[in-house]
Design a protein around this motif. Structure first.
Motif, PDB file in Angstrom:
ATOM      1  N   VAL A  81       0.844  -1.199   0.000  1.00 48.14           N
ATOM      2  CA  VAL A  81       0.000   0.000   0.000  1.00 48.14           C
ATOM      3  C   VAL A  81       0.878   1.248   0.000  1.00 48.14           C
ATOM      4  O   VAL A  81       1.777   1.381   0.830  1.00 48.14           O
ATOM      5  CB  VAL A  81      -0.924   0.028   1.239  1.00 48.14           C
ATOM      6  CG1 VAL A  81      -1.748   1.306   1.269  1.00 48.14           C
ATOM      7  CG2 VAL A  81      -1.843  -1.185   1.244  1.00 48.14           C
ATOM      8  N   PRO A  83       0.479   4.858   0.928  1.00 52.22           N
ATOM      9  CA  PRO A  83      -0.539   5.690   1.583  1.00 52.22           C
ATOM     10  C   PRO A  83      -0.660   7.065   0.950  1.00 52.22           C
ATOM     11  O   PRO A  83       0.256   7.543   0.279  1.00 52.22           O
ATOM     12  CB  PRO A  83      -0.040   5.789   3.026  1.00 52.22           C
ATOM     13  CG  PRO A  83       1.385   5.416   3.000  1.00 52.22           C
ATOM     14  CD  PRO A  83       1.648   4.623   1.767  1.00 52.22           C
ATOM     15  N   PHE A  88       6.783   9.653   6.697  1.00 50.16           N
ATOM     16  CA  PHE A  88       8.124   9.054   6.686  1.00 50.16           C
ATOM     17  C   PHE A  88       8.650   9.029   8.119  1.00 50.16           C
ATOM     18  O   PHE A  88       8.146   9.744   8.996  1.00 50.16           O
ATOM     19  CB  PHE A  88       9.074   9.843   5.776  1.00 50.16           C
ATOM     20  CG  PHE A  88       9.281  11.262   6.207  1.00 50.16           C
ATOM     21  CD1 PHE A  88      10.364  11.623   6.977  1.00 50.16           C
ATOM     22  CD2 PHE A  88       8.381  12.255   5.843  1.00 50.16           C
ATOM     23  CE1 PHE A  88      10.552  12.929   7.394  1.00 50.16           C
ATOM     24  CE2 PHE A  88       8.557  13.566   6.248  1.00 50.16           C
ATOM     25  CZ  PHE A  88       9.646  13.906   7.026  1.00 50.16           C
ATOM     26  N   GLU A  96      18.066   2.361   5.011  1.00 47.62           N
ATOM     27  CA  GLU A  96      17.726   1.783   6.324  1.00 47.62           C
ATOM     28  C   GLU A  96      16.221   1.510   6.408  1.00 47.62           C
ATOM     29  O   GLU A  96      15.785   0.447   6.866  1.00 47.62           O
ATOM     30  CB  GLU A  96      18.100   2.758   7.450  1.00 47.62           C
ATOM     31  CG  GLU A  96      19.563   2.762   7.814  1.00 47.62           C
ATOM     32  CD  GLU A  96      19.898   3.839   8.830  1.00 47.62           C
ATOM     33  OE1 GLU A  96      20.870   3.639   9.579  1.00 47.62           O
ATOM     34  OE2 GLU A  96      19.228   4.896   8.867  1.00 47.62           O
ATOM     35  N   ARG A  99      15.308  -1.474   4.345  1.00 47.92           N
ATOM     36  CA  ARG A  99      15.746  -2.727   4.993  1.00 47.92           C
ATOM     37  C   ARG A  99      14.814  -3.066   6.144  1.00 47.92           C
ATOM     38  O   ARG A  99      14.434  -4.222   6.340  1.00 47.92           O
ATOM     39  CB  ARG A  99      17.175  -2.576   5.518  1.00 47.92           C
ATOM     40  CG  ARG A  99      18.222  -2.713   4.439  1.00 47.92           C
ATOM     41  CD  ARG A  99      19.597  -2.517   5.032  1.00 47.92           C
ATOM     42  NE  ARG A  99      20.631  -2.664   4.022  1.00 47.92           N
ATOM     43  CZ  ARG A  99      21.854  -2.154   4.142  1.00 47.92           C
ATOM     44  NH1 ARG A  99      22.179  -1.473   5.227  1.00 47.92           N
ATOM     45  NH2 ARG A  99      22.736  -2.333   3.192  1.00 47.92           N
ATOM     46  N   ILE A 100      14.468  -2.048   6.923  1.00 49.52           N
ATOM     47  CA  ILE A 100      13.561  -2.269   8.065  1.00 49.52           C
ATOM     48  C   ILE A 100      12.207  -2.760   7.564  1.00 49.52           C
ATOM     49  O   ILE A 100      11.647  -3.723   8.086  1.00 49.52           O
ATOM     50  CB  ILE A 100      13.422  -0.971   8.896  1.00 49.52           C
ATOM     51  CG1 ILE A 100      14.714  -0.705   9.679  1.00 49.52           C
ATOM     52  CG2 ILE A 100      12.224  -1.037   9.841  1.00 49.52           C
ATOM     53  CD1 ILE A 100      14.793   0.656  10.324  1.00 49.52           C
ATOM     54  N   GLN A 101      11.712  -2.119   6.518  1.00 47.22           N
ATOM     55  CA  GLN A 101      10.409  -2.512   5.981  1.00 47.22           C
ATOM     56  C   GLN A 101      10.464  -3.955   5.466  1.00 47.22           C
ATOM     57  O   GLN A 101       9.519  -4.713   5.646  1.00 47.22           O
ATOM     58  CB  GLN A 101      10.005  -1.539   4.858  1.00 47.22           C
ATOM     59  CG  GLN A 101       8.515  -1.492   4.585  1.00 47.22           C
ATOM     60  CD  GLN A 101       7.707  -0.888   5.722  1.00 47.22           C
ATOM     61  OE1 GLN A 101       8.242  -0.160   6.532  1.00 47.22           O
ATOM     62  NE2 GLN A 101       6.439  -1.226   5.811  1.00 47.22           N
ATOM     63  N   TYR A 104      10.163  -6.246   8.416  1.00 49.08           N
ATOM     64  CA  TYR A 104       8.786  -6.351   8.916  1.00 49.08           C
ATOM     65  C   TYR A 104       8.021  -7.439   8.159  1.00 49.08           C
ATOM     66  O   TYR A 104       7.108  -8.050   8.695  1.00 49.08           O
ATOM     67  CB  TYR A 104       8.026  -5.031   8.729  1.00 49.08           C
ATOM     68  CG  TYR A 104       8.449  -3.898   9.625  1.00 49.08           C
ATOM     69  CD1 TYR A 104       9.141  -4.124  10.812  1.00 49.08           C
ATOM     70  CD2 TYR A 104       8.133  -2.580   9.298  1.00 49.08           C
ATOM     71  CE1 TYR A 104       9.509  -3.073  11.629  1.00 49.08           C
ATOM     72  CE2 TYR A 104       8.492  -1.522  10.118  1.00 49.08           C
ATOM     73  CZ  TYR A 104       9.179  -1.772  11.275  1.00 49.08           C
ATOM     74  OH  TYR A 104       9.525  -0.724  12.076  1.00 49.08           O
ATOM     75  N   LEU A 143       7.969   6.268  -0.722  1.00 46.91           N
ATOM     76  CA  LEU A 143       6.775   5.561  -0.221  1.00 46.91           C
ATOM     77  C   LEU A 143       6.399   4.415  -1.151  1.00 46.91           C
ATOM     78  O   LEU A 143       6.010   3.338  -0.693  1.00 46.91           O
ATOM     79  CB  LEU A 143       5.585   6.530  -0.146  1.00 46.91           C
ATOM     80  CG  LEU A 143       5.457   7.399   1.103  1.00 46.91           C
ATOM     81  CD1 LEU A 143       4.253   8.316   0.968  1.00 46.91           C
ATOM     82  CD2 LEU A 143       5.297   6.539   2.341  1.00 46.91           C
ATOM     83  N   GLN A 146       8.775   1.644  -0.510  1.00 44.49           N
ATOM     84  CA  GLN A 146       8.440   0.920   0.724  1.00 44.49           C
ATOM     85  C   GLN A 146       7.337  -0.104   0.492  1.00 44.49           C
ATOM     86  O   GLN A 146       7.358  -1.182   1.080  1.00 44.49           O
ATOM     87  CB  GLN A 146       7.978   1.909   1.795  1.00 44.49           C
ATOM     88  CG  GLN A 146       9.087   2.271   2.765  1.00 44.49           C
ATOM     89  CD  GLN A 146       8.622   3.267   3.792  1.00 44.49           C
ATOM     90  OE1 GLN A 146       8.335   4.400   3.464  1.00 44.49           O
ATOM     91  NE2 GLN A 146       8.569   2.849   5.036  1.00 44.49           N
TER      92      GLN A 146
END
Lengths: 300, 251
Positions: A81, A83, A88, A96, A99-101, A104, A143, A146
């Motif tokens: 999605v 948004p 952010f 970073e 990578r974090i996303q 998750y 976004l 992501q």
């Protein structure tokens, strides 16, 4: 084959506002689907229910055949999605954050795909930059990045081009088109109706939480839009039948007439001359989604 | 599991990136308390036989720092994410509410521990400390930190603006920690206030933690650990219920 998205009898109320009043919808895999409607029609609420950000009062929603409540992990793995709000995390750089996303979504060592996304979205040079340092257009593309880190088969873009300049918008659509050609299902909400017209194979229109139109873009244009002839006259005239039936709008000496074939233009102009009209300016218009949208919203 | 680990890592990285604000500042504040109160009261107060006031003060300040920073971590992270809107990045992935809870609470405990260790290390030159029963120190650090981390999750989710969170912090957390026996033994209080102190769960956290250093405390560490554990479990259940319902997170 399961549809990419199935929405059945979904209602959602926020206090006195009935945001969704029984929405039924199916989007097939591989479609480029448009979700249009005026502000407050329920588009974002529908997307929120699909993404698990809101819970429907009744009805069911599925992504790739997975119920978004009962089987939320599989449903969310299948969905990306973008948004509407330009949000952010100010603590992290673009890489970073990606990578974090990825983490998750249970994906480690995702740098090859991250590099590819960054390259396609023209963000490679900004991979190490903090999110705060990016321009609005770059944040918008970040976004999109992501939403793609986990390679979701279904991608929902909630007004992705709001506030994005023309060049960036074209680049973004080129990339989204490529994703669609690669087999991703795309669901788009936008206020730019020409975007929806040129990109989407099918379109649903929402008003007051209900689907008021659902058809292929070509059928909607054929059913609800006509060629137009916009005229400015030296003085207002009264067109007699059958020409008066062609009037779409008339404001003083400005006249908007509708017609189906270019052959009709000659007849219309002849009728106008016979009625004493003197043309000072003239423009032809093709059937477009704006006419469809206005027509459908006025009907309902 | 990977989602939980990543969220935990992100929460730790978040506070570590602003370490001056999140770790060094609380350490400095606690050390200033130690220097000022220690200097003024060292020769006038001896809470326990054979324990100087400065030595008595250090565990209290360490635990107070652990608790306040555990609360600050989860609460500030959540309210920032809510207000800036980036909370969606945590809500969209397939992370369960239990994983969400565990990641925020564990990160809070880790920040509390980082701050507490900082205060302890900086305090060592000023006071002769023993470590009578390190197991109690560990137990109260973890459960106390988790209790405040959990409370921070509730506050961060409940508050709609920074002002509300500041009220929660200044009118609840701060008085409860300051009045929990950090700076005094409750035996020095009048009987009425001694009784009141027993309704403050922070008192049991500080007292039990201090027992781990000196082997002496105002109440039995078993009583303290019991009270703190029950408080934590109750709070954890409430927080998990909030998260399961999506209170203020999922419309």
């Amino acid at each position: 084959m399961n549809p990419a998205i199935r929405v059945a009898g979904v209602t959602k109320r926020f206090r006195s506002l009935q945001a969704l009043a029984g929405v039924d919808l199916e989007v097939a895999q591989g479609e480029f689907f448009g979700l249009l409607g005026p502000n407050g029609a329920g588009k974002t609420t529908l997307i929120s229910c699909l993404a698990g950000l809101a819970r429907p009062d009744s009805g069911t929603l599925e992504v790739m055949g997975r119920d978004v409540v009962r089987d939320y992990r599989a449903a969310r793995m299948a969905l990306g999605v973008v948004p509407q709000e330009l949000v952010f995390d100010p603590f992290f750089s673009v890489r970073e954050m990606l990578r974090i996303q990825s983490g998750y979504f249970g994906i480690r060592n995702n740098d090859d795909w991250i590099d590819e996304i960054l390259h396609n979205l023209d963000l490679t040079g900004k991979a190490g930059a903090n999110m705060r340092m990016l321009s609005g257009g770059m944040k918008r593309r970040a976004l999109v990045a992501q939403a793609l880190v986990h390679r979701p088969p279904v991608i929902v873009l909630d007004e992705p081009t709001a506030g994005v300049d023309v060049e960036l918008r074209h680049g973004l659509w080129q990339f989204i088109r490529k994703l669609n050609q690669d087999g991703h299902t795309i669901v788009l909400t936008t206020h730019y109706l020409e975007e929806a017209e040129s990109l989407c194979g099918r379109i649903a229109m929402l008003k007051a939480g209900r689907v008021v139109a659902l058809d292929t873009t070509a059928n909607l244009l054929q059913r609800f839009a006509t060629h137009t002839l916009k005229l400015r006259l030296a003085a207002p005239v009264s067109l007699p039948p059958p020409f008066s039936a062609r009037i779409l709008s008339q404001e003083g000496a400005e006249l908007l007439l509708g017609f189906d074939h270019y052959d009709d233009v000659g007849h219309l102009l002849a009728g106008l001359r016979a009625a004493g009209g003197e043309i000072t300016d003239m423009a032809l218009g093709k059937p477009d989604m704006e006419q469809v949208f206005v027509g459908i919203m006025n009907q309902n | 599991m990977e989602g939980f680990k990543t969220l935990l890592y992100k929460e730790c990285l978040r506070f570590w990136k602003v370490g001056f604000q999140t770790v060094l500042s609380p350490v400095l504040t606690a050390v200033l308390y130690l220097l000022i109160f220690g200097h003024v009261l060292e020769d006038h107060v001896q809470p326990y036989p054979g324990v100087s006031y400065t030595a008595f003060l250090v565990p209290g300040l360490v635990m107070m720092t652990v608790l306040q920073n555990a609360f600050a971590n989860s609460s500030s992270s959540l309210i920032q994410s809510k207000i800036t809107g980036n909370i969606v990045f945590v809500l969209l992935p397939p992370i369960s509410y239990r994983e969400f809870y565990a990641a925020y609470v564990i990160a809070s405990v880790l920040r509390g521990v980082a701050c507490g260790v900082g205060v302890l290390l900086v305090s060592l030159p000023f006071a002769a400390l023993s470590l009578a029963e390190p197991g109690w120190v560990m137990a109260f650090t973890l459960i106390g930190g988790a209790f405040l981390g959990s409370l921070g999750v509730i506050a961060g989710i409940w508050a709609d603006k920074f002002d509300q969170l500041a009220a929660f912090q200044n009118f609840l957390i701060m008085p409860l920690t300051m009045l929990s026996g950090v700076f005094y033994s409750i035996h020095s209080l009048p009987a009425f206030w001694q009784g009141v102190s027993h309704f403050n769960p922070f008192f049991f956290m500080i007292d039990g933690f201090r027992y781990g250093f000196f082997g002496v405390s105002d109440v039995s560490p078993w009583v303290s650990i019991g009270v703190v554990s029950v408080c934590f479990v109750v709070l954890a259940v409430i927080t998990l219920q909030m998260l399961a319902r999506g209170y203020k997170l999922r419309a």
